[in-house]
Scaffold this motif. Sequence first.
Motif, PDB file in Angstrom:
ATOM      1  N   GLY A 164       2.590  47.994  49.496  1.00  0.00           N
ATOM      2  CA  GLY A 164       1.342  48.458  50.079  1.00  0.00           C
ATOM      3  C   GLY A 164       0.594  47.380  50.847  1.00  0.00           C
ATOM      4  N   HIS A 165       1.159  46.175  50.920  1.00  0.00           N
ATOM      5  CA  HIS A 165       0.514  45.074  51.636  1.00  0.00           C
ATOM      6  C   HIS A 165       1.209  44.824  52.978  1.00  0.00           C
ATOM      7  CE1 HIS A 165      -2.041  44.035  48.289  1.00  0.00           C
ATOM      8  NE2 HIS A 165      -0.982  44.076  47.482  1.00  0.00           N
ATOM      9  N   LYS A 166       0.419  44.329  53.936  1.00  0.00           N
ATOM     10  CA  LYS A 166       0.943  44.028  55.263  1.00  0.00           C
ATOM     11  C   LYS A 166       0.714  42.557  55.570  1.00  0.00           C
ATOM     12  CE  LYS A 166      -0.767  46.771  58.346  1.00  0.00           C
ATOM     13  NZ  LYS A 166      -1.502  47.760  59.154  1.00  0.00           N
ATOM     14  N   VAL A 167       1.757  41.910  56.107  1.00  0.00           N
ATOM     15  CA  VAL A 167       1.685  40.488  56.428  1.00  0.00           C
ATOM     16  C   VAL A 167       2.103  40.282  57.881  1.00  0.00           C
ATOM     17  CG1 VAL A 167       2.522  38.171  55.856  1.00  0.00           C
ATOM     18  CG2 VAL A 167       2.261  39.882  54.037  1.00  0.00           C
ATOM     19  N   GLN A 222       9.928  41.425  48.737  1.00  0.00           N
ATOM     20  CA  GLN A 222       8.877  41.725  47.765  1.00  0.00           C
ATOM     21  C   GLN A 222       8.168  43.030  48.073  1.00  0.00           C
ATOM     22  OE1 GLN A 222       6.335  38.281  47.577  1.00  0.00           O
ATOM     23  NE2 GLN A 222       7.883  37.045  46.547  1.00  0.00           N
ATOM     24  N   GLY A 223       8.591  43.695  49.133  1.00  0.00           N
ATOM     25  CA  GLY A 223       8.059  45.012  49.451  1.00  0.00           C
ATOM     26  C   GLY A 223       6.923  45.031  50.448  1.00  0.00           C
ATOM     27  N   HIS A 224       6.569  43.893  51.009  1.00  0.00           N
ATOM     28  CA  HIS A 224       5.474  43.855  51.977  1.00  0.00           C
ATOM     29  C   HIS A 224       5.960  44.305  53.352  1.00  0.00           C
ATOM     30  CE1 HIS A 224       3.521  41.775  48.775  1.00  0.00           C
ATOM     31  NE2 HIS A 224       4.172  40.640  48.952  1.00  0.00           N
ATOM     32  N   ALA A 225       5.094  45.000  54.067  1.00  0.00           N
ATOM     33  CA  ALA A 225       5.381  45.327  55.468  1.00  0.00           C
ATOM     34  C   ALA A 225       5.148  44.055  56.268  1.00  0.00           C
ATOM     35  CB  ALA A 225       4.461  46.439  55.944  1.00  0.00           C
ATOM     36  N   VAL A 226       6.119  43.672  57.089  1.00  0.00           N
ATOM     37  CA  VAL A 226       6.060  42.383  57.789  1.00  0.00           C
ATOM     38  C   VAL A 226       6.235  42.595  59.289  1.00  0.00           C
ATOM     39  CG1 VAL A 226       7.107  40.105  58.040  1.00  0.00           C
ATOM     40  CG2 VAL A 226       7.014  41.181  55.778  1.00  0.00           C
ATOM     41  N   THR A 227       5.331  41.987  60.055  1.00  0.00           N
ATOM     42  CA  THR A 227       5.447  41.952  61.513  1.00  0.00           C
ATOM     43  C   THR A 227       5.408  40.496  61.940  1.00  0.00           C
ATOM     44  OG1 THR A 227       4.283  44.062  61.690  1.00  0.00           O
ATOM     45  CG2 THR A 227       4.480  42.743  63.700  1.00  0.00           C
ATOM     46  N   VAL A 228       6.413  40.107  62.728  1.00  0.00           N
ATOM     47  CA  VAL A 228       6.511  38.733  63.228  1.00  0.00           C
ATOM     48  C   VAL A 228       6.135  38.737  64.704  1.00  0.00           C
ATOM     49  CG1 VAL A 228       8.031  36.746  63.566  1.00  0.00           C
ATOM     50  CG2 VAL A 228       8.374  38.249  61.586  1.00  0.00           C
ATOM     51  N   TYR A 229       5.295  37.802  65.090  1.00  0.00           N
ATOM     52  CA  TYR A 229       4.891  37.638  66.483  1.00  0.00           C
ATOM     53  C   TYR A 229       5.549  36.371  67.022  1.00  0.00           C
ATOM     54  CZ  TYR A 229       1.530  41.259  65.473  1.00  0.00           C
ATOM     55  OH  TYR A 229       0.960  42.446  65.115  1.00  0.00           O
ATOM     56  N   GLU A 230       6.391  36.534  68.023  1.00  0.00           N
ATOM     57  CA  GLU A 230       7.157  35.426  68.585  1.00  0.00           C
ATOM     58  C   GLU A 230       6.873  35.310  70.080  1.00  0.00           C
ATOM     59  OE1 GLU A 230       9.229  32.417  69.710  1.00  0.00           O
ATOM     60  OE2 GLU A 230       9.099  32.859  67.574  1.00  0.00           O
ATOM     61  N   LEU A 276      -5.259  40.057  64.102  1.00  0.00           N
ATOM     62  CA  LEU A 276      -4.324  39.938  62.983  1.00  0.00           C
ATOM     63  C   LEU A 276      -5.085  39.921  61.666  1.00  0.00           C
ATOM     64  CD1 LEU A 276      -1.805  37.239  64.317  1.00  0.00           C
ATOM     65  CD2 LEU A 276      -1.668  39.732  64.503  1.00  0.00           C
ATOM     66  N   LEU A 277      -6.189  39.187  61.629  1.00  0.00           N
ATOM     67  CA  LEU A 277      -6.988  39.108  60.405  1.00  0.00           C
ATOM     68  C   LEU A 277      -7.567  40.473  60.036  1.00  0.00           C
ATOM     69  CD1 LEU A 277      -8.859  35.724  60.985  1.00  0.00           C
ATOM     70  CD2 LEU A 277      -6.884  36.154  59.496  1.00  0.00           C
ATOM     71  N   ASP A 278      -7.877  41.296  61.044  1.00  0.00           N
ATOM     72  CA  ASP A 278      -8.428  42.624  60.784  1.00  0.00           C
ATOM     73  C   ASP A 278      -7.378  43.612  60.275  1.00  0.00           C
ATOM     74  OD1 ASP A 278     -10.947  41.802  61.596  1.00  0.00           O
ATOM     75  OD2 ASP A 278     -10.714  42.571  63.648  1.00  0.00           O
ATOM     76  N   VAL A 279      -6.151  43.482  60.769  1.00  0.00           N
ATOM     77  CA  VAL A 279      -5.111  44.477  60.490  1.00  0.00           C
ATOM     78  C   VAL A 279      -4.269  44.137  59.253  1.00  0.00           C
ATOM     79  CG1 VAL A 279      -3.007  45.534  61.433  1.00  0.00           C
ATOM     80  CG2 VAL A 279      -5.001  45.170  62.901  1.00  0.00           C
ATOM     81  N   TYR A 280      -4.040  42.848  59.017  1.00  0.00           N
ATOM     82  CA  TYR A 280      -3.102  42.438  57.968  1.00  0.00           C
ATOM     83  C   TYR A 280      -3.829  41.873  56.749  1.00  0.00           C
ATOM     84  CZ  TYR A 280       0.336  43.038  61.635  1.00  0.00           C
ATOM     85  OH  TYR A 280       1.113  43.571  62.625  1.00  0.00           O
ATOM     86  N   ASP A 281      -3.159  41.972  55.604  1.00  0.00           N
ATOM     87  CA  ASP A 281      -3.696  41.413  54.360  1.00  0.00           C
ATOM     88  C   ASP A 281      -3.547  39.900  54.323  1.00  0.00           C
ATOM     89  OD1 ASP A 281      -4.338  43.963  53.068  1.00  0.00           O
ATOM     90  OD2 ASP A 281      -2.165  44.257  53.036  1.00  0.00           O
ATOM     91  N   ALA A 282      -2.555  39.390  55.019  1.00  0.00           N
ATOM     92  CA  ALA A 282      -2.304  37.946  55.054  1.00  0.00           C
ATOM     93  C   ALA A 282      -1.646  37.590  56.379  1.00  0.00           C
ATOM     94  CB  ALA A 282      -1.396  37.537  53.904  1.00  0.00           C
ATOM     95  N   VAL A 283      -1.843  36.339  56.798  1.00  0.00           N
ATOM     96  CA  VAL A 283      -1.208  35.818  58.017  1.00  0.00           C
ATOM     97  C   VAL A 283      -0.527  34.505  57.645  1.00  0.00           C
ATOM     98  CG1 VAL A 283      -1.553  34.978  60.368  1.00  0.00           C
ATOM     99  CG2 VAL A 283      -2.951  36.868  59.508  1.00  0.00           C
TER     100      VAL A 283
END
Length: 171
Positions: A48-51, A70-78, A130-137
Amino acid sequence: CTRRCESVCPVGILGEPVAIRWLKRFIVDQVDAKDYKRILNDQIGDSGHKVAIIGAGPGGLSAAYYLRKQGHAVTVYEAEETGGGMLRYGVPSYRLPDADLDKDIDYIQSLGVEIRFNTRVGRDIQFSELLDVYDAVFISTGLSLPSSMRIQGEDHPRVLSGLQVLDDVAS
């Protein structure tokens, strides 16, 4: 792999130590991409967490892999058009072929990690978003700028850094 273990390898007492780095490389080269899922058997849940991860180099990709496990939704910005960071742009392809690097990146993406290539944080997307949308960066921007040697003439137009030479060769 820096293969420090080879200098203390007990097999080395009898002759040559186990060439662990080359052994690992040989094994990885033998594994076909379609076998990754079966061999690694990664079970992915949903926390349920997004990183968000900034940078698809070794650190960012490793973080993406383990966070996804660990089950987190992950988006990488490259910022670049492809991932790998210094593994792609600094390591010569005869040491680490692009196809082998792509095999690993493709597997990480197959787990549900989204990688947004050609996306520079601060230009194409703001850090505040990113800070608004994700739980962690997680910031893993790497070391793309060479260190200064602080010697006279190093800023001469005909002096190239080692990083620039490696990037030019890779490109």
